[in-house]
Write an enzyme that holds these catalytic residues in place. Structure first.
Site, PDB file in Angstrom:
ATOM      1  CG  ASP A  81     -47.905  28.692   9.323  1.00 38.92           C
ATOM      2  OD1 ASP A  81     -47.916  28.645   8.071  1.00 38.92           O
ATOM      3  OD2 ASP A  81     -47.218  27.941  10.021  1.00 38.92           O
ATOM      4  CD  GLU A 112     -42.078  32.585   9.919  1.00 37.20           C
ATOM      5  OE1 GLU A 112     -43.063  33.062   9.360  1.00 37.20           O
ATOM      6  OE2 GLU A 112     -42.138  31.579  10.641  1.00 37.20           O
TER       7      GLU A 112
HETATM    8  P1  NAD Z   1     -46.038  18.243   7.056  1.00 40.23           P
HETATM    9  O1  NAD Z   1     -45.566  18.648   5.707  1.00 40.23           O
HETATM   10  O2  NAD Z   1     -45.266  17.222   7.822  1.00 40.23           O
HETATM   11  O3  NAD Z   1     -47.560  17.708   6.939  1.00 40.23           O
HETATM   12  C1  NAD Z   1     -48.557  18.343   6.204  1.00 40.23           C
HETATM   13  C2  NAD Z   1     -49.546  17.297   5.699  1.00 40.23           C
HETATM   14  O4  NAD Z   1     -50.648  17.978   5.069  1.00 40.23           O
HETATM   15  C3  NAD Z   1     -48.957  16.343   4.668  1.00 40.23           C
HETATM   16  O5  NAD Z   1     -49.076  15.011   5.119  1.00 40.23           O
HETATM   17  C4  NAD Z   1     -49.795  16.623   3.408  1.00 40.23           C
HETATM   18  O6  NAD Z   1     -50.015  15.463   2.614  1.00 40.23           O
HETATM   19  C5  NAD Z   1     -51.088  17.148   4.020  1.00 40.23           C
HETATM   20  N1  NAD Z   1     -51.942  17.912   3.103  1.00 40.23           N
HETATM   21  C6  NAD Z   1     -51.578  18.869   2.208  1.00 40.23           C
HETATM   22  N2  NAD Z   1     -52.675  19.340   1.554  1.00 40.23           N
HETATM   23  C7  NAD Z   1     -53.734  18.674   2.068  1.00 40.23           C
HETATM   24  C8  NAD Z   1     -55.139  18.724   1.808  1.00 40.23           C
HETATM   25  N3  NAD Z   1     -55.639  19.522   0.878  1.00 40.23           N
HETATM   26  N4  NAD Z   1     -55.962  17.915   2.525  1.00 40.23           N
HETATM   27  C9  NAD Z   1     -55.447  17.068   3.465  1.00 40.23           C
HETATM   28  N5  NAD Z   1     -54.126  16.969   3.752  1.00 40.23           N
HETATM   29  C10 NAD Z   1     -53.286  17.770   3.052  1.00 40.23           C
HETATM   30  O7  NAD Z   1     -46.166  19.595   7.885  1.00 40.23           O
HETATM   31  P2  NAD Z   1     -46.276  19.779   9.484  1.00 40.23           P
HETATM   32  O8  NAD Z   1     -44.925  19.945  10.097  1.00 40.23           O
HETATM   33  O9  NAD Z   1     -47.211  18.759  10.049  1.00 40.23           O
HETATM   34  O10 NAD Z   1     -46.963  21.216   9.529  1.00 40.23           O
HETATM   35  C11 NAD Z   1     -48.290  21.386   9.078  1.00 40.23           C
HETATM   36  C12 NAD Z   1     -48.603  22.847   8.964  1.00 40.23           C
HETATM   37  O11 NAD Z   1     -48.607  23.453  10.251  1.00 40.23           O
HETATM   38  C13 NAD Z   1     -47.590  23.631   8.129  1.00 40.23           C
HETATM   39  O12 NAD Z   1     -48.301  24.488   7.253  1.00 40.23           O
HETATM   40  C14 NAD Z   1     -46.812  24.431   9.151  1.00 40.23           C
HETATM   41  O13 NAD Z   1     -46.313  25.632   8.618  1.00 40.23           O
HETATM   42  C15 NAD Z   1     -47.873  24.665  10.190  1.00 40.23           C
HETATM   43  N6  NAD Z   1     -47.391  24.926  11.540  1.00 40.23           N
HETATM   44  C16 NAD Z   1     -48.050  25.867  12.268  1.00 40.23           C
HETATM   45  C17 NAD Z   1     -47.650  26.126  13.563  1.00 40.23           C
HETATM   46  C18 NAD Z   1     -48.411  27.119  14.378  1.00 40.23           C
HETATM   47  O14 NAD Z   1     -47.972  27.496  15.449  1.00 40.23           O
HETATM   48  N7  NAD Z   1     -49.568  27.555  13.945  1.00 40.23           N
HETATM   49  C19 NAD Z   1     -46.552  25.454  14.129  1.00 40.23           C
HETATM   50  C20 NAD Z   1     -45.925  24.470  13.366  1.00 40.23           C
HETATM   51  C21 NAD Z   1     -46.356  24.210  12.063  1.00 40.23           C
END
Ligand code: NAD
Length: 350
Positions: A237, A66
């Site tokens: 997101d 993006e």
């Molecule tokens: P990451 O992959 O490091 O961590 C995600 C975690 O979620 C993993 O440890 C995984 O095991 C866990 N998980 C998956 N399904 C699950 C469930 N059903 N129950 C419990 N845990 C579960 O990712 P990250 O960098 O920490 O990012 C997390 C999310 O936040 C991503 O989807 C990313 O796109 C989003 N994000 C959003 C913003 C925003 O501004 N809103 C900014 C950054 C990241």
């Protein structure tokens, strides 16, 4: 922002990942999270000044890339960011990013920066700034569902900005929970590791969902959510990527960054296009209501908006001055005679 003219040689300050980490430690993790929250809040207060557009997304089966541009009329900024949920299995980050600020007056870039660390910091600072306005009074416990890369940042921002005292961690992968608990130990917050999402929610006034899965997931079901909580939903997101059961959305008052983008990417993609939501900048300005009762469920349907990245880059630009936490990049061709670009090339012949 001052000091926007390029240096005489048109060198562009570049903040590497290493320098960003040094800057964060130099300022202090929690002071920087508070500082970022202040910068983001200040820019939400002047929301109407900004050029705004939903981010430009390029989707693939594996993830999304993006571009997130904005401008306040004096400064232009953009971020490049990806989201690839399966990356961690290959030893890669789910989210990586870099970004740039430029002088609107002459179009010259004035800062290039890594933004993987900075995105984690700004996302957490935004969550905490929003929670400060919406969370139930006196809430000091948060359920943290999804204990990946963003989770410690989310926790510490809630501590630094909202006075969080206790975090209850849950992840489907217990190794992620153990990692988050280890990283947060000694950080002045009580950490509880939980075996399931319901357990994590016991006594929590704030519930953060921060999971990564490219599908309509149901991290929270309706029966898990009691009256009066604030939900900070980070992980939904992208089109087709959500975390909450639709019934929760119908019980909550929903607060968003920029509706035009959130309706495409956020939890509210599960609702009608006209479903009422409140824009956060109006709550922050006092022109819309935030929390109005103890029993109200408030939901921040976070997707991440360009203005938050602009604020974060502005913070970095202001705080690297006088430090050694950047290098000057020869990024812009700068011939003595601006029209003699070709002459400069010929003179550079070996
Ligand atoms: P990451 O992959 O490091 O961590 C995600 C975690 O979620 C993993 O440890 C995984 O095991 C866990 N998980 C998956 N399904 C699950 C469930 N059903 N129950 C419990 N845990 C579960 O990712 P990250 O960098 O920490 O990012 C997390 C999310 O936040 C991503 O989807 C990313 O796109 C989003 N994000 C959003 C913003 C925003 O501004 N809103 C900014 C950054 C990241």
């Amino acid at each position: 922002m001052d000091n926007l003219s390029p240096s005489p040689k048109a060198l562009v300050p570049f903040v590497s990942v290493d320098h960003m980490m040094q800057l964060i430690h130099h300022v202090g993790i929690e002071p920087m999270l508070r500082g970022l929250a202040d910068y983001i809040e200040a820019d939400f207060k002047r929301w109407e000044l900004f050029d705004k557009t939903p981010r430009i997304a390029s989707h693939s089966a594996e993830g999304v890339i993006e571009l997130m541009p904005t401008s306040d009329g004096e400064v232009y900024g953009f971020k490049y960011v990806n989201g690839h949920p399966s990356n961690t299995k290959k030893g890669l980050q789910t989210v990586t990013a870099f970004g740039l600020l430029a002088n609107v007056g002459n179009g010259y870039p004035v800062l290039l920066s890594e933004m993987t660390m900075l995105t984690a910091m700004r996302t957490a600072a935004t969550s905490a700034m929003v929670a400060k306005h919406l969370m139930p009074k006196g809430a000091d416990t948060m359920a943290m569902i999804g204990n990946g890369a963003q989770s410690e940042f989310q926790t510490l921002a809630m501590k630094a900005v909202c006075g969080l005292k206790s975090v209850r961690l849950y992840d489907i992968d217990s190794k992620a929970t153990e990692k988050a608990a280890r990283n947060l130990s000694g950080m002045g917050i009580n950490v509880v590791q939980c075996d399931n999402a319901e357990g994590a929610m016991e006594g929590a006034g704030i519930i953060t969902t921060c999971t990564a899965d490219k599908q309509y997931a149901t991290i929270l079901t309706d029966n898990m959510i009691g009256a009066g909580v604030h939900i900070n939903a980070i992980g939904g997101d992208c089109p087709g990527k959500t975390e909450l059961a639709p019934a929760i959305l119908h019980r909550a008052d929903i607060f968003v960054e920029y509706p035009e983008q959130t309706r495409i990417e956020g939890e509210i993609q599960q609702l009608d296009a006209e479903y009422p939501v409140t824009e956060l900048w109006q709550v922050i300005n006092g022109t819309a209501k935030g929390r109005t009762s103890d029993r109200q469920i408030t939901l921040f349907d976070s997707v991440g908006f360009a203005i938050e990245d602009f604020s974060a880059l502005r913070y970095v630009r202001d705080h690297i001055k006088g430090t050694g936490y950047y290098i000057d990049l020869d990024l812009l061709a700068d011939p003595d005679d601006p029209r003699d670009l070709f002459g400069m090339l010929i003179r550079a012949a070996p």
